[in-house]
Design a protein around this motif. Structure first.
Motif, PDB file in Angstrom:
ATOM      1  N   GLU A  13      48.199  65.933  11.711  1.00  0.00           N
ATOM      2  CA  GLU A  13      47.668  64.817  12.469  1.00  0.00           C
ATOM      3  C   GLU A  13      48.207  64.834  13.886  1.00  0.00           C
ATOM      4  N   ILE A  47      39.691  67.014  16.286  1.00  0.00           N
ATOM      5  CA  ILE A  47      39.527  66.608  17.684  1.00  0.00           C
ATOM      6  C   ILE A  47      38.922  67.754  18.480  1.00  0.00           C
ATOM      7  N   PRO A  49      44.302  67.577  14.655  1.00  0.00           N
ATOM      8  CA  PRO A  49      44.000  68.264  15.918  1.00  0.00           C
ATOM      9  C   PRO A  49      42.763  69.140  15.835  1.00  0.00           C
ATOM     10  N   ARG A  96      44.156  61.510  13.782  1.00  0.00           N
ATOM     11  CA  ARG A  96      43.167  62.532  13.451  1.00  0.00           C
ATOM     12  C   ARG A  96      43.795  63.920  13.485  1.00  0.00           C
ATOM     13  N   HIS A 153      49.118  62.281  17.124  1.00  0.00           N
ATOM     14  CA  HIS A 153      49.461  60.879  17.325  1.00  0.00           C
ATOM     15  C   HIS A 153      49.728  60.593  18.793  1.00  0.00           C
ATOM     16  N   GLY A 191      42.625  56.857  21.352  1.00  0.00           N
ATOM     17  CA  GLY A 191      41.370  56.919  20.620  1.00  0.00           C
ATOM     18  C   GLY A 191      41.329  57.945  19.513  1.00  0.00           C
ATOM     19  N   GLN A 192      42.386  58.755  19.374  1.00  0.00           N
ATOM     20  CA  GLN A 192      42.385  59.832  18.383  1.00  0.00           C
ATOM     21  C   GLN A 192      43.597  59.761  17.456  1.00  0.00           C
ATOM     22  N   ASP A 193      44.319  58.671  17.487  1.00  0.00           N
ATOM     23  CA  ASP A 193      45.574  58.573  16.733  1.00  0.00           C
ATOM     24  C   ASP A 193      45.330  58.775  15.237  1.00  0.00           C
ATOM     25  N   SER A 223      46.101  67.262  28.183  1.00  0.00           N
ATOM     26  CA  SER A 223      44.729  66.916  28.518  1.00  0.00           C
ATOM     27  C   SER A 223      44.620  66.454  29.968  1.00  0.00           C
ATOM     28  N   THR A 270      48.549  64.362  25.261  1.00  0.00           N
ATOM     29  CA  THR A 270      47.985  63.561  26.334  1.00  0.00           C
ATOM     30  C   THR A 270      48.289  64.170  27.689  1.00  0.00           C
ATOM     31  N   ASP A 289      35.140  68.300  17.752  1.00  0.00           N
ATOM     32  CA  ASP A 289      34.310  67.330  18.458  1.00  0.00           C
ATOM     33  C   ASP A 289      34.233  67.662  19.947  1.00  0.00           C
ATOM     34  N   ALA A 290      35.372  68.058  20.521  1.00  0.00           N
ATOM     35  CA  ALA A 290      35.379  68.379  21.950  1.00  0.00           C
ATOM     36  C   ALA A 290      34.496  69.581  22.250  1.00  0.00           C
TER      37      ALA A 290
END
Length: 300
Positions: free
Chosen positions: A42, A57, A54, A52, A44, A48-50, A280, A277, A60-61
């Motif tokens: 996961e 994520i 990786p 989920r 954290h 908005g993605q806490d 990104s 974060t 989806d990206a």
């Protein structure tokens, strides 16, 4: 010929590619499919993605990025990079090459854990490096910090906010007098006998065995792995590096520009602080920088 090739398809690389796609740049993303976060179930602390995975994520990206008609995604490894006429040439592991006017390197780092049996099979689950990423899930449980560098006492000062903490100096990273007082104030237990093994059925952790035979019960062990660039591409291109707390990283300015004109870098490969974060956000800045250089070639 692409406007930009982005090498690396995790948080930093896809964030950079998204900015470039929205600027209608012709972009190629080359991804070897081995992100550093593949060991974690996961993610954290990422807005908005806490909680989920990786991998979810990233799926989806990539799907969202694929809606932009100027973007191509290539699964494979970039094994070489060199300056060429009006840009750069990237050599692929499966053969062939691709050219671009500019590059964004989001190639990440690899981790070398302390040489204690049982570390690797628990990495990302109960052997951890970032309390902000994983500490909440271990709250109120017995926690340890395995010293690995001179900032390990600082790490030990943080961890009591998540649970009762033991600091293992490993006989090499003794706190100074001020640090000892601060650790005592935080209720941290100091253990100077080295840890020689991790116990329990991996990936769970039941405790650690010390060199004198004692066992200390723990639910998780924080440490700081040594890091090195996951690829030699930045070095091949001549990008300057600098030393961070855990290892070298590419030297960049506030917009991710490296010392080589036309090359940007982002994420763990270009920062001493490693966090999804932050990676990104750095990718966003590198993507913007790489785009703006196309209209202001003298500015990076």
């Amino acid at each position: 010929m692409y406007d930009v090739i982005v090498i690396g398809g995790s948080f930093a690389g896809l964030s950079a590619a998204t900015q470039l796609a929205r600027a209608r740049q012709k972009v190629l993303v080359i991804d070897a499919g081995l992100p550093r976060n593949r060991f974690a179930d996961e993610a954290h602390g990422f807005l908005g993605q806490d909680g989920r995975a990786p991998a979810a994520i990233m799926r989806d990206a990539r799907r969202q990025l694929g809606r932009y008609p100027t973007v191509e995604l290539l699964s494979g490894e970039a094994i070489g990079a060199e300056a060429a006429d009006n840009g750069f040439t990237i050599h692929l592991g499966v053969g062939g090459e691709r050219q671009a006017a500019r590059l964004v390197l989001a190639t990440g780092v690899t981790d070398a854990l302390p040489a204690v049996p049982g570390m690797m099979e628990r990495w990302g689950a109960t052997v951890l490096h970032c309390p902000y990423c994983h500490g909440y899930e271990m709250r109120d449980l017995p926690l340890g910090v395995l010293a690995a560098h001179t900032m390990s006492p600082h790490q030990a000062l943080l961890i009591p906010d998540w649970g009762p903490t033991t600091y293992f100096t490993q006989g090499a990273f003794e706190p100074d007098p001020d640090q000892l007082r601060a650790l005592a104030d935080r209720g941290v237990t100091i253990e100077r006998t080295p840890v020689i093994a991790l116990l329990g059925k991996a990936p769970a952790l039941a405790g650690v065995r010390l060199a004198d035979g004692r066992v200390v019960e723990l639910a998780a062990l924080f440490t700081a792995p040594r890091t090195r660039p996951a690829t030699a591409l930045a070095a091949m291109l001549g990008c300057a590096h600098e030393d961070g707390l855990t290892g070298p990283h590419v030297k960049v300015d506030a917009r991710g520009a490296t010392s080589v004109p036309g090359v940007w870098a982002a994420g763990d490969a270009a920062s001493p602080m490693h966090n999804a974060t932050l990676a990104s956000a750095a990718g966003v800045m590198a993507g913007i920088g790489a785009h703006q250089a196309s209209i202001q070639p003298t500015v990076q």
